[in-house]
Design a protein around this motif. Structure first.
Motif, PDB file in Angstrom:
ATOM      1  N   SER A 173      13.741   9.275   0.079  1.00 16.67           N
ATOM      2  CA  SER A 173      12.299   9.490   0.165  1.00 16.67           C
ATOM      3  C   SER A 173      11.685   9.530  -1.228  1.00 16.67           C
ATOM      4  O   SER A 173      12.385   9.726  -2.227  1.00 16.67           O
ATOM      5  CB  SER A 173      11.988  10.788   0.912  1.00 16.67           C
ATOM      6  OG  SER A 173      12.441  11.916   0.175  1.00 16.67           O
ATOM      7  N   GLU A 177       7.763  11.164   1.219  1.00 14.92           N
ATOM      8  CA  GLU A 177       7.582  10.062   2.173  1.00 14.92           C
ATOM      9  C   GLU A 177       8.908   9.341   2.379  1.00 14.92           C
ATOM     10  O   GLU A 177       9.474   8.802   1.434  1.00 14.92           O
ATOM     11  CB  GLU A 177       6.531   9.071   1.683  1.00 14.92           C
ATOM     12  CG  GLU A 177       5.127   9.647   1.605  1.00 14.92           C
ATOM     13  CD  GLU A 177       4.106   8.570   1.268  1.00 14.92           C
ATOM     14  OE1 GLU A 177       4.002   7.600   2.043  1.00 14.92           O
ATOM     15  OE2 GLU A 177       3.435   8.689   0.227  1.00 14.92           O
ATOM     16  N   LEU A 179      11.740   6.653   3.246  1.00 16.12           N
ATOM     17  CA  LEU A 179      11.877   5.202   3.106  1.00 16.12           C
ATOM     18  C   LEU A 179      12.659   4.601   4.271  1.00 16.12           C
ATOM     19  O   LEU A 179      12.888   3.394   4.311  1.00 16.12           O
ATOM     20  CB  LEU A 179      12.589   4.859   1.793  1.00 16.12           C
ATOM     21  CG  LEU A 179      11.939   5.351   0.502  1.00 16.12           C
ATOM     22  CD1 LEU A 179      12.691   4.806  -0.701  1.00 16.12           C
ATOM     23  CD2 LEU A 179      10.480   4.948   0.434  1.00 16.12           C
ATOM     24  N   LEU A 182      11.981   1.051   6.185  1.00 20.85           N
ATOM     25  CA  LEU A 182      11.098   0.167   5.424  1.00 20.85           C
ATOM     26  C   LEU A 182      11.880  -1.031   4.887  1.00 20.85           C
ATOM     27  O   LEU A 182      13.066  -0.919   4.576  1.00 20.85           O
ATOM     28  CB  LEU A 182      10.467   0.915   4.239  1.00 20.85           C
ATOM     29  CG  LEU A 182       9.551   2.100   4.564  1.00 20.85           C
ATOM     30  CD1 LEU A 182       8.961   2.654   3.271  1.00 20.85           C
ATOM     31  CD2 LEU A 182       8.434   1.683   5.508  1.00 20.85           C
ATOM     32  N   ASP A 186       8.155  -2.936   0.905  1.00 18.82           N
ATOM     33  CA  ASP A 186       7.391  -1.734   1.258  1.00 18.82           C
ATOM     34  C   ASP A 186       7.967  -0.495   0.563  1.00 18.82           C
ATOM     35  O   ASP A 186       7.226   0.391   0.124  1.00 18.82           O
ATOM     36  CB  ASP A 186       7.383  -1.522   2.776  1.00 18.82           C
ATOM     37  CG  ASP A 186       6.511  -2.539   3.494  1.00 18.82           C
ATOM     38  OD1 ASP A 186       5.638  -3.140   2.833  1.00 18.82           O
ATOM     39  OD2 ASP A 186       6.705  -2.745   4.703  1.00 18.82           O
ATOM     40  N   ALA A 187       9.288  -0.450   0.477  1.00 18.04           N
ATOM     41  CA  ALA A 187       9.926   0.684  -0.197  1.00 18.04           C
ATOM     42  C   ALA A 187       9.580   0.701  -1.679  1.00 18.04           C
ATOM     43  O   ALA A 187       9.278   1.749  -2.249  1.00 18.04           O
ATOM     44  CB  ALA A 187      11.442   0.616  -0.004  1.00 18.04           C
ATOM     45  N   ASP A 189       6.929  -0.509  -3.050  1.00 19.67           N
ATOM     46  CA  ASP A 189       5.531  -0.091  -3.175  1.00 19.67           C
ATOM     47  C   ASP A 189       5.402   1.430  -3.196  1.00 19.67           C
ATOM     48  O   ASP A 189       4.543   1.988  -3.889  1.00 19.67           O
ATOM     49  CB  ASP A 189       4.703  -0.659  -2.019  1.00 19.67           C
ATOM     50  CG  ASP A 189       4.395  -2.140  -2.211  1.00 19.67           C
ATOM     51  OD1 ASP A 189       4.514  -2.624  -3.352  1.00 19.67           O
ATOM     52  OD2 ASP A 189       4.065  -2.807  -1.219  1.00 19.67           O
ATOM     53  N   LYS A 190       6.253   2.115  -2.434  1.00 15.60           N
ATOM     54  CA  LYS A 190       6.226   3.585  -2.404  1.00 15.60           C
ATOM     55  C   LYS A 190       6.719   4.165  -3.730  1.00 15.60           C
ATOM     56  O   LYS A 190       6.219   5.196  -4.198  1.00 15.60           O
ATOM     57  CB  LYS A 190       7.118   4.104  -1.268  1.00 15.60           C
ATOM     58  CG  LYS A 190       6.687   3.713   0.128  1.00 15.60           C
ATOM     59  CD  LYS A 190       5.536   4.551   0.607  1.00 15.60           C
ATOM     60  CE  LYS A 190       5.231   4.258   2.069  1.00 15.60           C
ATOM     61  NZ  LYS A 190       4.019   4.980   2.538  1.00 15.60           N
TER      62      LYS A 190
END
Length: 501
Positions: A173, A177, A179, A182, A186-187, A189-190
């Protein structure tokens, strides 16, 4: 967060192969003459607007065109009338900025040129990151393994390395948030974020009974676009995955390092390299083209040509360039220059065929326009647009590397038919699990092949291609792709080098 060259290529091939990969290749990294002109240039091109000052400086070859550079009174009146009609009469509230952006987007789209486009603020920022090969993040190579985001390695002298991130760490995470579930992009981007902000990573580390928390302070990260290694028999190999602003400097550094180790020949790998900044590829080509030799031509509006000549000394050792259908724009410039002006040899497949050059102009409000301004021609004066460059030695890779991503939102099973099943059959066959047929019908022999693969991968032997099986099939393909022993084109390049020595 960054990705390593061939890992990214493999991931992209799996996710977007066939027609999509070519579209990504072109739009993901356009040839760009990075100009320092500011808003007044945009005002000139767009025919008015909020220029910082009046006047106009021409792009090469631009003079002598027909018609006014700005919009006529009639054209401005027409646009203004439609704008006011929408603003005053449309039933819902209107976002005036969105209207203006839409009008500009449509203006550029009306050119019918796939490489010219209006860019909003976010797109301009992303484009700038791309050509400058930098962004803000933590600085670690990552991949997906068994559905987890796994660190391949932290980059040297980056926040990730300083914070103690290790190869093999599973990132569970970021700032609370999760992961889980994902995909890779997308991961990432986090994990990425503004410089100076904290990314609190919950990490599962091999040997640790419980997850640990590691705080990493994000910073500016430089993407690596050049990878060099010395192969057997003192043959150097340099991979270039894109031509960013700093790529030519990095290439020069790595080339000098290889030469200092007694390199006898060089392979330059630009396969699946979608292009980049023209000045960068010109600087690289100049190291191989002898002084006075032609690197390329630029042909502007009204047919005016500009020749780029080398000021370099050339090289005495053999040079081979690896190309394929994913080699576009700047990659093709390099291949053509080395073949036609430096006596090099091209090995692989016919390239994509992008012989156009764009410039990007940023406006005062942070938006911008990317516009095709010229054709580029090879040293011999030939265009390669929509044709590509044929290799001197044609070598095609195994069909396994042309696999399409397998759907993970629905299952494929017995008695189904279609292209998705056909793709799975091709992958199974390429991995050595014979499906019995390749026409896209999921029969008994295909079920047996799926079960055999699942047994080999340690999965439940259901004979059904679900999300877990699809993901594992992709991992197997990536493993095969990254194994140099399976690289037919590299083998052919090495054989050619031996003949040239």
């Amino acid at each position: 967060m960054v990705f390593k060259g061939r890992t990214v290529v493999a991931f992209v091939l799996l996710a977007l192969f066939a027609g999509s990969i070519l579209t990504l290749t072109v739009t993901g990294s356009l040839d760009t003459r990075t100009l320092t002109r500011d808003v007044r240039e945009a005002a000139s091109i767009l025919g008015g607007g909020s220029a910082e000052q009046s006047g106009r400086s021409e792009l090469p070859g631009e003079s002598g065109g027909s018609g006014s550079s700005g919009m006529t009174e009639k054209e401005l009146s027409k646009i203004s009338t439609v704008f006011e009609l929408i603003n005053s009469r449309f039933i819902d509230n209107v976002d005036r900025e969105a209207l203006a952006d839409g009008a500009l987007d449509g203006l550029v789209a009306a050119l019918g040129d796939p490489y010219s486009e209006y860019l909003d603020k976010e797109e301009i920022e992303a484009f700038s990151e791309h050509i400058n090969s930098s962004f803000t993040g933590i600085g670690a190579d990552v991949t997906v393994q068994d559905g987890n985001i796994v660190v391949v390695a932290p980059q040297k002298n980056t926040p990730a390395e300083r914070a103690g991130i290790l190869p093999g760490d599973i990132i569970l995470s970021v700032n609370g948030e999760s992961l889980e579930g994902l995909d890779l992009h997308d991961a990432v981007d986090k994990i990425r974020g503004p410089k100076g902000t904290q990314a609190k990573l919950r990490v599962l580390r091999k040997g640790s009974p419980e997850p640990i928390d590691i705080i990493v302070v994000r910073d500016d990260i430089k993407l690596e676009t050049v990878y060099a290694e010395m192969l057997e028999h003192s043959i150097g190999k340099i991979d270039i995955n894109q031509f960013a602003v700093n790529t030519s400097d990095r290439f020069a550094e790595e080339l000098k390092r290889l030469e200092s180790k007694g390199m006898k020949a060089l392979i330059i790998d630009v396969r699946n390299n979608p292009g980049g900044v023209v000045s960068s590829v010109q600087s690289i080509a100049e190291q191989f083209v002898p002084k006075g030799g032609t690197i390329m031509h630029m042909e502007y509006k009204n047919g005016k040509r500009e020749k780029t000549e080398s000021k370099g000394k050339g090289k005495s050792y053999p040079v081979v360039v690896l190309i394929n259908k994913g080699s576009a724009s700047a990659s093709e410039i390099l291949g053509a220059a080395i073949k036609e002006s430096a006596g090099g040899v091209l090995v692989g497949e016919t390239t994509f065929g992008k012989g156009l050059v764009q410039t990007t102009v940023q406006m005062k409000d942070g938006t911008g326009v990317k516009l095709t301004i010229a054709k580029w021609l090879t040293p011999d004066g030939d265009t390669i647009n929509k044709q590509g460059i044929a290799p001197d030695i044609l070598v095609e890779q195994a069909s396994l590397f042309e696999a399409v991503a397998i759907p993970k939102d629905h299952v494929l099973k017995f008695d189904m038919a279609g292209d998705e099943v056909k793709n799975v059959q091709a992958i199974l066959k390429g991995l050595g699990f014979e499906p019995g047929r390749s026409d896209g019908y999921f029969n008994d022999s295909t079920v047996k092949a799926v079960r055999a693969f699942q047994r080999d991968a340690g999965l439940e032997e259901s004979g059904i291609v679900d999300g877990e099986t699809a993901g594992m099939l992709e991992q197997y393909v990536i493993r095969e792709y990254l194994d140099p022993a399976n690289d037919k084109q590299l083998k052919a390049a090495l054989e050619q080098i031996q003949k040239m020595l």
